[in-house]
Design an enzyme around this catalytic site. Structure first.
Site, PDB file in Angstrom:
ATOM      1  N   TYR A 157      -6.777   6.893   3.691  1.00  0.00           N
ATOM      2  CA  TYR A 157      -6.976   5.798   2.734  1.00  0.00           C
ATOM      3  C   TYR A 157      -6.125   4.589   3.107  1.00  0.00           C
ATOM      4  O   TYR A 157      -6.610   3.459   3.167  1.00  0.00           O
ATOM      5  CB  TYR A 157      -6.644   6.233   1.303  1.00  0.00           C
TER       6      TYR A 157
ATOM      7  N   ASP B 221      -9.479   5.708  -2.531  1.00  0.00           N
ATOM      8  CA  ASP B 221      -8.366   6.224  -3.321  1.00  0.00           C
ATOM      9  C   ASP B 221      -8.910   6.859  -4.591  1.00  0.00           C
ATOM     10  O   ASP B 221     -10.127   6.978  -4.791  1.00  0.00           O
ATOM     11  CB  ASP B 221      -7.350   5.123  -3.617  1.00  0.00           C
TER      12      ASP B 221
ATOM     13  N   GLU C  58       0.819  -1.207   0.000  1.00  0.00           N
ATOM     14  CA  GLU C  58       0.000   0.000   0.000  1.00  0.00           C
ATOM     15  C   GLU C  58       0.857   1.263   0.000  1.00  0.00           C
ATOM     16  O   GLU C  58       0.519   2.252  -0.650  1.00  0.00           O
ATOM     17  CB  GLU C  58      -0.962   0.003   1.188  1.00  0.00           C
TER      18      GLU C  58
END
Length: 363
Positions: free
Chosen positions: A117, A135, A34
Site C-alpha cells: 500500500y 488501505d 504515509e
C-alpha cells in the site's frame, strides 16, 4: 479499463478535499506522512508531522539524526518500529539513491517499513505513477461498490481487490484518484452509518443499490485479545537516582526507554517476577517495596496491566560492580527531571505522570 466513477470522484475530491500539510508536498514529506498515517488517525498525525518536518526538513537531516532524538520526537505516536524503519530507510535513500526518494513502486518496496500500500501511495501521490493504493478505507469502499460477499481478511479476497484496484486505475491523475478514494472512506463511506446520500459515486455502488451497505465489508470475528501482567521497578540508589533501561532495537517498542521489569510467568508472584527479570536483564538485585502504580494499556494485538513497584537498589550481582546490559540495549541512572529527556512508551509515561503528580502534592 478505468473505474466508471472516476470523473464524479475526482470532482468531489477537488471540491471537498481536506487541507492537510502534506498535500502537494515534496516526495520526502509524502513518504513521511504515509509512514505516520499507518494505523493512525489523520488528526493525530498532523502535529507530529509538523514538528518532524521542522526538526528534519530533509531526508539527509533525518538520516544523520541520533535514533534517541528521532524516537523522542515520535513519542506518543505509537507503533515505534515505524520510526526506526523511517530512519533506516532515510539512510538507504542517502547512501544508495543520492538523497532522492525512488519513484518506482518496486524500489520503494525495498525500503524498510514500506509495504505494498505505502509503495503505491508514494509512487502515485509523489510521482504520478500508475500504482494502486489499497488501505483499509479503500478496501471498505471497494467492498461496498462490488457488494462483496467474501471475507475481506481472506487472502483470495485481498488478491481480488488488488486486481480490481489495478484495473480501475485512471490514465491520469492517479495520485488524486488514490487520495480521493482514501478520503471518501474517511469522510463518507465510514465503517458505521455510511453517508450514502452524500456519496458522489453512490450510483455505482452495488451494496447501496441492494440496501446492504451496512453489511459490507464482511470480516471474520477477531480472536479474544490476550492479556498479560507485567512488572516494572522504580529502582532508586542511595542518591535517589532512578535506573532506566533501553529496550532492544529489534523488539516491541525497540529503542524506547522503560522502568526495567518484564512479563509475569504462569503462577509467578509479581515480586518474584520483578526480581527475576532484573537479574536476567541487568544482573542486579533490589529490595522490592510498595506497589507504586497500576497501569492498563492496550497494544495492537494484546493488552497489559503494568504493576510498578518502588525498589531500593542493592547492587550488581557478583562479579559485577554495576548493572549489565544483558537483556537490554543500555541503562542509565537519571533524576526524575531527566526522565523528560528520554523517550518512553505510553505505559511508562503514565507512571512518570504519577511520579510528577505525587511530587507536586509534596510541594
Amino acid at each position: 479499463m478505468a473505474a466508471p466513477f472516476v470523473n464524479e470522484l475526482l470532482s468531489w475530491y477537488r471540491e471537498q478535499r481536506a487541507d492537510l500539510p502534506w498535500r502537494d508536498a515534496d516526495p520526502y514529506q509524502v513518504w513521511l506522512s504515509e509512514i505516520m498515517l499507518q494505523q493512525t488517525r489523520v488528526e493525530t498525525v498532523i502535529p507530529y508531522f509538523t514538528r518532524f518536518v521542522q526538526a528534519y526538513p530533509t531526508v539527509e537531516a533525518l538520516a544523520a539524526a541520533p535514533l534517541d532524538d528521532v524516537l523522542k520526537l515520535w513519542e506518543g505516536l505509537g507503533y515505534y518500529s515505524r520510526a526506526q524503519n523511517l530512519q533506516r530507510a532515510a539512510r538507504i535513500i542517502v547512501s544508495e539513491y543520492g538523497g532522492a526518494l525512488p519513484a518506482a513502486p518496486e524500489d520503494l518496496l525495498k525500503l524498510p517499513g514500506v509495504g505494498r500500500y505505502t509503495a503505491g501511495a508514494i509512487a502515485s501521490i509523489a510521482f504520478g505513477r500508475a500504482a494502486p493504493a489499497l488501505d483499509g478505507n479503500v478496501i471498505r469502499v471497494f467492498a461496498r461498490l462490488l457488494d462483496l460477499e467474501e471475507d475481506i481478511a481472506a487472502s483470495s479476497t485481498r488478491n481480488r481487490l488488488w486486481a480490481q484496484a489495478e484495473a480501475w486505475l485512471p490514465a491520469s491523475d492517479v495520485g488524486d484518484y488514490n487520495q480521493a478514494l482514501m478520503e471518501l472512506g474517511q469522510q463518507v463511506c465510514r465503517p458505521q452509518n455510511p453517508l450514502c446520500p452524500a456519496c458522489p459515486i453512490s450510483a455505482h455502488c452495488r451494496a447501496f443499490a441492494a440496501g446492504r451497505q451496512a453489511l459490507r465489508p464482511l470480516r471474520t470475528k477477531p480472536a479474544p485479545t490476550p492479556h498479560y501482567d507485567v512488572t516494572a521497578g522504580l529502582i532508586r540508589d542511595a542518591r535517589g537516582s532512578l535506573l532506566i533501561a533501553q529496550r532492544p532495537l529489534d523488539g516491541l517498542l525497540g529503542g524506547l526507554w522503560e522502568f526495567p521489569g518484564g512479563k509475569v510467568e504462569q503462577c509467578e508472584r509479581l515480586v518474584d517476577c520483578l526480581k527475576r527479570e532484573l537479574r536476567e536483564e541487568l544482573a542486579i538485585d533490589v529490595k522490592v517495596g510498595a506497589l507504586f502504580a497500576v497501569v492498563d494499556h492496550a497494544f495492537t494485538h494484546f493488552k497489559i496491566t503494568l504493576h510498578a513497584f518502588d525498589c531500593r537498589y542493592l547492587g550488581a550481582l557478583p562479579p559485577h560492580r554495576e548493572p549489565q546490559a544483558l537483556g537490554v540495549k543500555d541503562w542509565a541512572w537519571v533524576t526524575e527531571a531527566q526522565l523528560a529527556d528520554y523517550s518512553f512508551g505510553k505505559a511508562d509515561r503514565l507512571v512518570i505522570e504519577e511520579l510528577a503528580r505525587r511530587r507536586e502534592m509534596l510541594l
